[in-house]
Enzyme design. Structure first.
Site, PDB file in Angstrom:
ATOM      1  N   SER A 134       0.862  -1.174   0.000  1.00 30.66           N
ATOM      2  CA  SER A 134       0.000   0.000   0.000  1.00 30.66           C
ATOM      3  C   SER A 134       0.901   1.228   0.000  1.00 30.66           C
ATOM      4  CB  SER A 134      -0.927  -0.037   1.226  1.00 30.66           C
ATOM      5  OG  SER A 134      -1.767   1.093   1.273  1.00 30.66           O
ATOM      6  N   TYR A 148      -4.509   8.077  -7.165  1.00 31.53           N
ATOM      7  CA  TYR A 148      -3.562   7.153  -6.531  1.00 31.53           C
ATOM      8  C   TYR A 148      -3.922   6.970  -5.061  1.00 31.53           C
ATOM      9  CZ  TYR A 148       0.742   5.147  -4.711  1.00 31.53           C
ATOM     10  OH  TYR A 148       1.644   4.334  -4.070  1.00 31.53           O
ATOM     11  N   LYS A 152      -5.020   3.319  -3.126  1.00 32.03           N
ATOM     12  CA  LYS A 152      -4.400   2.737  -1.941  1.00 32.03           C
ATOM     13  C   LYS A 152      -5.371   2.668  -0.768  1.00 32.03           C
ATOM     14  CE  LYS A 152      -0.515   1.808  -3.879  1.00 32.03           C
ATOM     15  NZ  LYS A 152      -0.188   0.386  -4.154  1.00 32.03           N
TER      16      LYS A 152
END
Length: 273
Positions: A134, A148, A152
């Site tokens: 992660s 992004y 995650k």
């Protein structure tokens, strides 16, 4: 006793560094990459201890086949490291539909397909360790990395749920959450949206922060932590990498808790009974 480790995105960056660290100490590695030529140096040095597998994690059928091939070849898989992914840079307004879909496709669905592929293997063995790469940006956020960040955060949600579901089978789940490192993540492997001029000042501020001495960690310094994580009898659900992660997380969570407390009266009233 040597272990068998399956690593996605092993052609460069963390993936290749960690693959070599395992090979150096005598483990066996299944190293997947879109271009397996990037693994020729490891094959030349470590021979049969490494199995290169060409794989685009976006293809679910190929992901299932890659795990099956690894199991057939080595007989067992002890840990899987879902490392494949990339960074997308752009404000929310700048991000195109294609860019957003591609980011989620690789960082979330690619990880999900590999995870689903390994679970029957680990259940049959009665043991296994799923390590999801992660980011600190899976629990906090930065501007210019919105999609992004979202990818995650999704990985965090999937993995924390998974840990509760598979503990009964002797399967461990860990999230590795690095701060920034001097890999190619922000370089040629990244995708950049077409900029909108009104956000140029934000981009400049971001660039100046990233250029500060010590902002990025040394990728090679992470290998020992990953070896310890794989070897742990009771591995953590979350492992930070880097000196900036814990102070940053504490600062953000203290702010969140303070705000939740401030609005708690409103929240409780909204319960209705």
């Amino acid at each position: 006793m040597s272990k068998t480790i399956f690593i996605t995105g092993a052609s460069r960056g963390f993936g290749k560094l960690w693959a070599e660290a395992f090979l150096k100490r005598g483990d066996r590695v299944v190293a997947t990459a879109r271009n397996t030529d990037a693994l020729n140096d490891l094959v030349a040095q470590y021979g049969d201890a490494i199995l290169p597998v060409k794989l685009d994690v976006n293809n679910r059928a190929d992901s299932l086949a890659a795990v099956a091939k690894a199991k057939e070849h080595f007989g067992t898989i002890d840990a899987i490291i879902n490392n494949a992914g990339y960074g997308h840079f752009g404000t929310i307004e700048e991000t195109t539909e294609t860019e957003a879909r591609n980011q989620i496709e690789t960082n979330v669905f690619g990880l999900l397909w590999i995870t689903q592929a390994i679970l029957p293997v680990f259940r049959a063995q009665g043991h296994g360790h799923i390590i999801q790469v992660s980011s600190i940006l899976g629990i906090v956020t930065l501007p210019l990395l919105g999609v992004y960040n979202a990818s995650k955060w999704a990985v965090e949600g999937i993995s924390e749920t998974l840990a509760q579901e598979v503990k009964q089978f002797g399967i461990n789940v860990s999230l590795v959450e690095p701060n920034g490192y001097s890999t190619d993540w922000g370089g040629s492997s990244a995708v950049q949206s077409e900029p909108i001029e009104v956000y140029d000042n934000l981009r400049q501020s971001f660039a100046e922060t990233a250029q500060q001495d010590g902002f990025y960690g040394d990728p090679e310094a992470t290998s020992e932590a990953i070896l310890k994580l794989v070897d742990a009898q009771q591995p953590p659900l979350r492992l930070f990498l880097g000196k900036h992660t814990l102070p940053w997380a504490k600062q953000v969570y203290e702010s969140r808790i303070a705000e939740w407390n401030e609005w708690d009266e409103v929240a409780v009233a909204a319960h209705g009974n």
